[in-house]
Every structure is written in structure tokens, then in C-alpha cells.
Design a protein around this motif. Structure first.
Motif, PDB file in Angstrom:
ATOM      1  N   ALA A  45       0.813  -1.206   0.000  1.00  0.00           N
ATOM      2  CA  ALA A  45       0.000   0.000   0.000  1.00  0.00           C
ATOM      3  C   ALA A  45       0.853   1.264   0.000  1.00  0.00           C
ATOM      4  O   ALA A  45       0.508   2.266  -0.654  1.00  0.00           O
ATOM      5  N   THR A 147      -1.767  -4.528  -2.411  1.00  0.00           N
ATOM      6  CA  THR A 147      -2.431  -3.533  -3.247  1.00  0.00           C
ATOM      7  C   THR A 147      -2.053  -3.745  -4.718  1.00  0.00           C
ATOM      8  O   THR A 147      -0.897  -4.029  -5.015  1.00  0.00           O
ATOM      9  N   VAL A 283      -8.020   0.497  -8.367  1.00  0.00           N
ATOM     10  CA  VAL A 283      -7.123   0.026  -7.295  1.00  0.00           C
ATOM     11  C   VAL A 283      -7.815  -1.122  -6.590  1.00  0.00           C
ATOM     12  O   VAL A 283      -8.984  -1.025  -6.211  1.00  0.00           O
ATOM     13  N   ILE A 285      -7.624  -3.686  -3.342  1.00  0.00           N
ATOM     14  CA  ILE A 285      -6.990  -3.975  -2.049  1.00  0.00           C
ATOM     15  C   ILE A 285      -7.086  -5.466  -1.799  1.00  0.00           C
ATOM     16  O   ILE A 285      -8.166  -6.052  -1.834  1.00  0.00           O
TER      17      ILE A 285
END
Length: 289
Positions: A45, A147, A283, A285
Motif C-alpha cells: 500500500a 495492493t 485500485v 486492495i
């Protein structure tokens, strides 16, 4: 002649080079362009946030990356296969065109293979599919972080000689796999003997040099095939890029040189659609608190 670049702008000689010495490469490029394939940059991240906020991508030396054998694997494969039957067949086909060509190739390669291993700077991304849009790929989370930045393919299709940063899909080859590939290349040399002869010996030496470079830079063990990796790479000892900035950074406690690619749209330096708003699709996660 460059072996990587904007596919739609390459000349006939480059296409012919790919067909003989890099079978499968143009087909992969066409597939990515036609299917509008996206790519994912798996990382942690902190790094993902820096990429977005600083609008830059770091290229690290191959010797300090996760897999320290990034380039040495391909070089070892070259030595093993070329010392056997497939290598002998290749040499015979080349020498039949111009006697002494292999000696000239060997002379040119002296020192270069070591330099490929020590002075190549790489950024790694992975082909991304629609069914990975929500959860990503489990094997990549395990290996690279929590990430993923999913990006469009425009810069991958448009890196030019002006930028001096090139892209290529990784080949996952065992020793037998590379033998089969070398035999395929030798067959193409035999079929195109008169054409290669018409180019002259210096060009043939250059073509073989590029072929071996490509093998060294983008070949990995088949055990990594699930990564579906593409490589962006920069070779400052061979070609300077006005866009790339050299820095000294500390990563994981290791002081190292990195080259920084600005993420912006700047055709003057060979950057096309690489600005963050145009580039970033989503993006993801991964498994994390």
C-alpha cells in the motif's frame, strides 16, 4: 533497428526480424492491443500510494529484486542450450550464411552478458483479466503485497525508442522449452537464408545479439508462469533517456540506485497516455486488515 517499440510504427525489416528471431512476440503485442488487455502492478500500500501521489514509477536494478535470478536464469539457459545439439544446429545454419559470424557474435558479447545482469533496471507488471477486477490474483498477493494498481495498456503499446524504456512479455521456459524455441528460430533462419544474406553479415550479428539479449532479459522459470508478467526495462549503459531520473534510495535497508519514470503524457520524450488519470483503471486492495 530496435527490437521493442510502438507496434503500429515498426518497419518491415523489424517485423521480419521478429518473425525470424523472436517468434510469438508480435502476436502477443497484437493480442494485448486488440483485446484491450489491462495490466496490474502488485505492490504494498505504501508504494502504491507513492506511485499515485508522486506520479512516478521506480525501476530497480535486477540484482536487488525479489527474485535475484531475474536475468541470470536466462543467461544460464543460453549457455546450457547453446552448448548442446540445438545450439550446434543454430551455429551451422548461421555459419552457412556468413562464415565467421558466430565468432563475431562471441566477440561482441564479451562483457555484455555481465552488463545485462548488473545494469538492467526493471519494473514488473502482470496481465490482468476481467475476472480479477474485484479480488485480484491470490498468488500475486502472496508474493508481492496487498495492493494492485490496474492500468490501461496505452503506454505498453506506445513506448518508443525516444523514451528508451521498452516492454516485453516474459517467456516461461525450461531447458527443453528453450531448445524447442531455438530450433524454431533455426528453422526460420534456414527458410530465410537468402533474405538474411542480403542484409549483410554486420546486420546478422546485430540480430543475433538482440535475440540473445531478449532471451536474457525476459526469460523466467516455468514455475513463475502464473504471474503472466510483462517487463518494462531500461538500460542506461546502452541508451540514455531524457525522461528517466537517476536517484539513490534506501529500500528494505539496502542503499541502491533507482531510475524514476514520470507518469505523465509527454510525447516529446516518448510518453503516451502515461498520466495517472488516463493510466489508472482501478485500485484493488488484497488480503489485509
Amino acid at each position: 533497428m530496435k527490437e521493442f517499440g510502438k507496434l503500429i510504427e515498426v518497419d518491415d525489416a523489424t517485423r521480419k526480424f521478429w518473425a525470424i528471431f523472436q517468434p510469438g512476440y508480435p502476436e502477443r503485442m497484437v493480442e494485448v492491443a486488440e483485446k484491450k488487455r489491462r495490466f496490474a502492478y502488485y505492490t504494498n500500500a505504501d508504494t502504491a500510494l507513492k506511485v499515485i501521489s508522486n506520479k512516478e514509477l521506480w525501476f530497480r536494478n535486477a540484482t536487488v529484486m525479489n527474485d535475484f535470478s531475474e536475468i541470470s536464469y536466462g543467461i544460464d539457459l543460453i549457455h546450457k542450450v547453446f552448448s548442446g545439439e540445438a545450439g550446434e544446429r543454430f551455429r551451422e545454419a548461421v555459419e552457412d550464411i556468413f562464415e565467421g559470424t558466430i565468432s563475431l557474435v562471441d566477440k561482441r558479447l564479451q562483457g555484455w552478458m555481465h552488463d545485462w545482469e548488473l545494469e538492467t533496471y526493471i519494473a514488473c507488471i502482470s496481465e490482468h483479466s476481467e475476472d480479477e477486477d474485484k479480488s485480484g490474483r491470490l498468488s500475486m498477493w502472496r508474493a508481492y503485497g496487498d495492493t494492485a494498481l490496474v492500468v490501461n495498456n496505452a503506454p505498453m503499446m506506445a513506448f518508443t525508442d525516444k523514451l528508451a524504456v521498452y516492454s516485453a512479455p516474459v517467456m516461461y521456459l525450461s531447458e527443453d522449452g528453450y531448445k524447442a524455441r531455438l530450433d524454431q528460430i533455426t528453422d526460420a533462419i534456414l527458410i530465410n537464408r537468402k533474405y538474411l544474406q542480403s542484409l549483410g553479415q554486420d546486420t546478422l550479428v546485430t540480430y543475433i545479439h538482440h535475440m540473445l539479449f531478449h532471451t536474457a532479459i525476459v526469460t523466467k522459470h516455468p514455475g513463475f508462469s502464473e504471474e503472466r508478467e510483462w517487463r518494462l526495462f531500461y538500460r542506461p549503459n546502452e541508451e540514455h533517456s531524457a525522461a528517466m531520473e537517476r536517484r539513490v534510495e534506501v529500500l528494505g535497508g539496502v542503499i541502491q540506485i533507482v531510475y524514476v519514470l514520470p507518469l505523465k503524457h509527454d510525447p516529446k520524450v516518448g510518453l503516451f497516455g502515461a498520466d495517472v488519470p488516463s493510466l489508472l483503471d482501478r485500485v484493488i486492495i488484497g488480503p489485509t486488515e
